[in-house]
Design a protein around this motif. Structure first.
Motif, PDB file in Angstrom:
ATOM      1  N   ALA A 187     -14.921 -38.810   2.212  1.00 48.75           N
ATOM      2  CA  ALA A 187     -15.372 -38.069   3.390  1.00 48.75           C
ATOM      3  C   ALA A 187     -15.080 -36.577   3.287  1.00 48.75           C
ATOM      4  O   ALA A 187     -15.627 -35.791   4.070  1.00 48.75           O
ATOM      5  CB  ALA A 187     -14.703 -38.631   4.643  1.00 48.75           C
ATOM      6  N   ASN A 188     -14.222 -36.183   2.353  1.00 47.14           N
ATOM      7  CA  ASN A 188     -13.877 -34.771   2.239  1.00 47.14           C
ATOM      8  C   ASN A 188     -15.096 -33.887   2.063  1.00 47.14           C
ATOM      9  O   ASN A 188     -15.193 -32.809   2.645  1.00 47.14           O
ATOM     10  CB  ASN A 188     -12.910 -34.552   1.066  1.00 47.14           C
ATOM     11  N   ASP A 189     -16.029 -34.338   1.227  1.00 49.25           N
ATOM     12  CA  ASP A 189     -17.212 -33.514   0.957  1.00 49.25           C
ATOM     13  C   ASP A 189     -18.022 -33.251   2.226  1.00 49.25           C
ATOM     14  O   ASP A 189     -18.279 -32.092   2.557  1.00 49.25           O
ATOM     15  CB  ASP A 189     -18.068 -34.158  -0.126  1.00 49.25           C
ATOM     16  N   GLY A 195     -17.974 -25.257   6.143  1.00 53.87           N
ATOM     17  CA  GLY A 195     -17.659 -24.029   5.419  1.00 53.87           C
ATOM     18  C   GLY A 195     -18.788 -23.607   4.501  1.00 53.87           C
ATOM     19  O   GLY A 195     -19.088 -22.413   4.376  1.00 53.87           O
ATOM     20  N   SER A 196     -19.434 -24.567   3.857  1.00 52.85           N
ATOM     21  CA  SER A 196     -20.559 -24.244   2.977  1.00 52.85           C
ATOM     22  C   SER A 196     -21.729 -23.684   3.776  1.00 52.85           C
ATOM     23  O   SER A 196     -22.397 -22.737   3.342  1.00 52.85           O
ATOM     24  CB  SER A 196     -20.993 -25.506   2.216  1.00 52.85           C
ATOM     25  N   TYR A 259     -18.003 -23.309  13.239  1.00 49.98           N
ATOM     26  CA  TYR A 259     -16.539 -23.288  13.141  1.00 49.98           C
ATOM     27  C   TYR A 259     -15.912 -24.414  13.962  1.00 49.98           C
ATOM     28  O   TYR A 259     -14.945 -25.050  13.521  1.00 49.98           O
ATOM     29  CB  TYR A 259     -15.992 -21.930  13.591  1.00 49.98           C
ATOM     30  N   VAL A 260     -16.472 -24.698  15.123  1.00 50.20           N
ATOM     31  CA  VAL A 260     -15.939 -25.798  15.935  1.00 50.20           C
ATOM     32  C   VAL A 260     -16.130 -27.130  15.209  1.00 50.20           C
ATOM     33  O   VAL A 260     -15.257 -28.002  15.255  1.00 50.20           O
ATOM     34  CB  VAL A 260     -16.595 -25.815  17.328  1.00 50.20           C
ATOM     35  N   SER A 545     -10.279 -22.177   5.513  1.00 53.43           N
ATOM     36  CA  SER A 545      -9.142 -22.703   4.752  1.00 53.43           C
ATOM     37  C   SER A 545      -7.968 -22.721   5.718  1.00 53.43           C
ATOM     38  O   SER A 545      -7.240 -21.742   5.852  1.00 53.43           O
ATOM     39  CB  SER A 545      -8.833 -21.820   3.532  1.00 53.43           C
ATOM     40  N   ASP A 546      -7.801 -23.828   6.388  1.00 50.41           N
ATOM     41  CA  ASP A 546      -6.935 -23.899   7.566  1.00 50.41           C
ATOM     42  C   ASP A 546      -5.484 -23.565   7.262  1.00 50.41           C
ATOM     43  O   ASP A 546      -4.915 -24.064   6.283  1.00 50.41           O
ATOM     44  CB  ASP A 546      -7.015 -25.302   8.172  1.00 50.41           C
TER      45      ASP A 546
END
Length: 627
Positions: A187-189, A195-196, A259-260, A545-546
Motif C-alpha cells: 500500500a505504500n506506493d 506527493g507525486s 496535502y490533506v 516527507s513527514d
C-alpha cells in the motif's frame, strides 16, 4: 527520500544521502588540491555499463524467491535467524547499489528517457524487496526478547544484527502479522501518490505568469522566483512576490486537497500500527523522545526576539522603513568574488583544519577521485545531495557549482556528508553503518559553520567580512528558525486530521499565516506579512516527507555546539565528535549524539544557537560601526 516502512528495514533502507560507503581510513592519504579537479563523476566503479546493471537487476530479481522461501523459518534456531537476516542484508546491499547507479544517471540528465526508465525499474525492484522481506519483523516479534538475547550470545554472526533485532522487538507492539505487513508494504506506493501528484502539478503544470524586469521578459516559475526574489531593487522584489504567489493561491483548494490526502494516508498508517499520533510513528523508528520535537518548537518561539532583532538589523542595513516578506531574501552585501572549483576545494580544506590533519588529508584526496558531479548542464537535477548507499564503493556528490560563495558552502556541506559516510563505513559493517537524518546533518552543517567562521576571520576587507557574517546569519535563520516554523506547521496540520477536523486549503493557509506573522514579528511591526503569503505552505515540497525538516533545526543547533568547541581546540570534544560519526547506525541517533555531549531533548542546544546568532549580530554591528 525512501520511506522506512518496516522496523527491520531501519538497518538496511537507504536514505538519499546518509548510507555508508567506501571503507577508507581517515588517517592515511595526503593530497594537494588539483588545478583541474574532476567535475563529473565516474560511475564505472558501480557498474562498467548499463548492460552490466541490467544483468545484475535480473539476477537480483531471480534471487528474491530465496528470501521468500525463508518465511516461517526464522524462529526455528539461531542459525536459521542468521541465515534469514544475512540473506536480507545481502539483497538490500545489492539493491542499494543498483538504485545508486540508476538514480545518479537519471539525475545527471533528467531529459534522457532511458535513464528515467532505468530508475523506475530500480524503484520497482525496491518495492519488491520490501514485500519479499515483510515477514521478518513479525517473526522477530514472535521469537521474543529472551530467546533473541540467548541466540545473540550463542551465535557470533548475529552480533552485527543486534541493534536491528532489539529495535524490531521494541517496535513489536506496532508490528502487524506477516500478511498485514505485506499489505501495508504494497500500500505504500498508492499512499505516497499524493506527493507525486503534487510534484507533477507544481513542477510541470502550474500556469506561471510572465513579468518584465528591466526590459527583460521572464517566465516566473519556481526557479526564476528563487533567482529574482533576492533582487537589489525593492520594487522588483515586490513585483515578483505579487506575481508569483497568486498562482499558488489560485490552486489553494486543489493543493490543499492533495496535502490533506497525504495527511490522511499518514494518519491511517499511524493508526494501523497503533501509534498515538503520526509524530509518535515518525519518531519511534529512531527511538527519539517526543521532547526533542516539542522542545525545539518551544525554544524557537522563545528565541523569536533574536530573530526579530535580525530582521530589524536587516531593515536598517538595507535602508527599509518597513520591511515586507519580499525583503527577507535580499543579501546584505554583494559576494566579494567568484571561485573556481579548485579554489573552493582549497578554501574548504583550509576551513576544516580544526578537524585535524587526518580529516583534511583524506578529504583532499577524495576531492580528486571522481566522486562528484558539479558541472552545469541542461537537464541536470536541481539542488544538491550526497548519495552513499553503495556501501562497497564510495559516496557520490551531486551539485551544480556556479562559482559563487553559496556553491562553496554547498560543497563544504555535501562533502561533510561524504566524509561522515567514509568514517561510518570504516568503523561499521554494512548492517550498522547507515545513519539517520537526525545525526546526518550535523557534520555537514558543522563544515558550513567552520567555513563561515574561517571566511569571516580571514576577510581582507570590510565588505568581505560583512558578506561572510551576513551569510552565516542567513544560515542560522533559514536552517533553525524557518525549519522550526515548518515543524510547528506540520504538527498542527497532522493534529487537525488526527482529531477528525475538516481541513481545506484555506484552513491550511490560515494556519500557516498565523505562524508566518508570529515568527516574523508582524504584530510588532518588524516584518509586514501580507495575507496572500499564507499560501506559502503549498510551495514547500518537504511537507510530503513527514516530520523530516525539524532535524535540520536540531542538527544546526548541534553543529553550532561542536563547531564552537572544536575551533577552540577542545580535542576531547573533537574525539567525541568523530566517535559520533563513526557510530553510524549502531545505536539510536539521539543516544549517539547524547554520548557526544549533547542532549537534544533539553533547551541547552537551542539556547546555544540563539546565543550564537546574537554573537554574530554583535560582530556585524561592530563592523558596520567602523568608519
Amino acid at each position: 527520500m525512501k520511506r522506512i516502512a518496516l522496523a527491520v528495514a531501519l538497518a538496511f533502507t537507504s536514505l538519499s544521502f546518509v548510507t555508508p560507503a567506501f571503507a577508507a581510513s581517515a588517517a592515511t592519504t595526503q593530497s594537494n588540491p588539483s588545478a583541474n579537479p574532476p567535475a563529473v563523476w565516474d560511475l564505472t566503479s558501480l557498474y562498467p555499463s548499463d548492460a552490466a546493471w541490467e544483468t545484475e537487476r535480473q539476477a537480483l530479481l531471480a534471487d528474491l524467491p530465496k528470501m521468500k522461501a525463508l518465511q516461517g523459518t526464522l524462529g526455528t534456531s539461531s542459525a536459521s535467524l542468521l541465515k534469514g537476516l544475512q540473506t536480507m542484508s545481502d539483497i538490500r546491499r545489492r539493491a542499494n547499489r543498483l538504485e545508486v547507479y540508476s538514480g545518479l544517471k537519471a539525475d545527471a540528465n533528467t531529459k534522457d528517457d532511458a535513464n528515467q526508465a532505468r530508475n523506475q525499474l530500480a524503484y520497482s525492484l525496491d518495492s519488491q524487496v520490501d514485500q519479499a522481506t515483510a515477514f521478518i519483523s513479525p517473526e522477530i516479534a514472535a521469537i521474543g526478547a529472551e530467546k533473541i538475547d540467548t541466540w545473540i550470545k550463542q551465535e557470533p554472526g548475529l552480533q552485527k544484527f543486534s541493534y536491528m533485532l532489539h529495535t524490531a522487538l521494541r517496535l513489536s507492539a506496532h508490528t502487524l502479522s506477516a500478511g498485514e505487513e505485506n499489505l501495508l508494504a504494497a500500500a505504500n506506493d498508492p499512499l505516497e501518490q499524493a506527493g507525486s501528484i503534487y510534484n507533477l502539478l507544481t513542477n510541470a503544470e502550474l500556469p506561471w505568469p510572465k513579468i518584465t524586469v528591466r526590459g527583460k521578459v521572464y517566465t516566473l516559475d519556481q526557479e526564476t522566483y528563487v533567482s529574482l526574489r533576492s533582487d537589489r531593487d525593492p520594487k522588483v522584489r515586490q513585483q515578483v512576490f505579487k506575481a508569483f504567489w497568486p498562482v499558488f493561491k489560485a490552486y489553494e483548494r486543489t493543493i490543499g486537497a492533495i496535502y490533506v490526502a497525504h495527511l490522511r494516508g499518514n494518519v491511517f498508517k499511524a493508526r494501523a500500527r497503533k501509534y498515538d499520533s503520526s509524530l509518535d510513528m515518525a519518531l519511534s523508528g529512531g527511538n527519539t523522545p517526543d521532547a526533542v520535537y516539542t522542545t525545539l518548537v518551544a525554544q524557537a518561539n522563545a528565541g523569536l526576539p533574536t530573530l526579530h532583532r535580525y530582521f530589524k538589523l536587516r531593515s536598517k542595513l538595507l535602508g527599509l522603513k518597513q520591511a515586507g516578506y519580499q525583503d527577507i531574501y535580499v543579501p546584505l552585501a554583494n559576494p566579494p568574488r567568484q571561485y573556481s572549483l579548485a579554489e573552493a576545494e582549497a578554501l574548504t580544506l583550509d576551513a576544516v583544519q580544526p578537524l585535524g590533519d587526518d580529516y583534511v588529508k583524506t578529504l583532499g584526496a577524495n576531492f580528486q577521485k571522481g566522486w562528484m558531479h558539479s558541472l552545469q548542464q541542461q537537464g541536470k537535477h536541481s539542488g544538491a545531495y550526497m548519495n552513499g548507499a553503495a556501501y562497497d564503493v564510495h559516496p557520490f556528490v551531486l551539485m551544480t557549482f556556479d562559482g559563487g560563495y553559496e556553491s562553496v558552502s554547498t560543497l563544504a556541506h555535501e562533502w561533510g556528508h561524504a566524509m561522515h559516510t567514509v568514517l561510518a563505513n570504516g568503523a561499521q559493517p554494512f548492517e550498522t553503518a547507515d545513519y539517520p537524518i537526525f545525526v546526518a546533518e550535523i557534520p555537514s552543517t558543522t563544515n558550513e559553520m567552520l567555513l563561515a567562521d574561517y571566511v569571516a576571520s580571514h576577510a581582507k576587507t570590510r565588505a568581505e567580512k560583512v558578506f561572510a557574517l551576513s551569510q552565516e546569519l542567513e544560515l542560522l535563520r533559514g536552517t533553525f528558525f524557518r525549519q522550526a516554523m515548518f515543524a510547528e506547521f506540520e504538527l498542527k496540520a497532522h493534529d487537525a486530521i488526527e482529531h477528525d477536523q475538516s481541513l481545506t486549503g484555506a484552513d491550511l493557509s490560515k494556519m500557516y499565516l498565523e505562524l508566518l506573522k508570529r515568527y516574523h514579528g508582524d504584530a510588532q511591526g518588524v516584518v509586514h506579512i501580507d495575507d496572500l503569503y499564507g499560501v506559502e505552505w503549498a510551495y514547500i515540497p518537504h511537507f510530503y516527507s513527514d516530520f523530516y525538516v525539524y532535524q535540520y533545526a536540531t542538527s544546526i543547533s548541534a553543529a553550532a555546539y561542536f563547531a564552537e568547541g572544536i575551533e577552540k581546540g577542545d580535542t576531547a570534544l573533537r574525539e567525541r565528535y568523530f566517535n559520533m560519526l563513526k557510530a553510524g547506525g549502531s545505536d539510536d541517533a539521539y543516544q549517539v549524539v547524547k554520548r557526544a555531549g549533547l542532549d537534544m531533548a533539553t533547551p541547552a542546544p537551542y539556547q546555544a544557537i540563539v546565543r550564537r546568532m546574537d554573537k554574530v549580530m554583535d560582530e556585524l554591528e561592530a563592523v558596520m560601526a567602523q568608519k
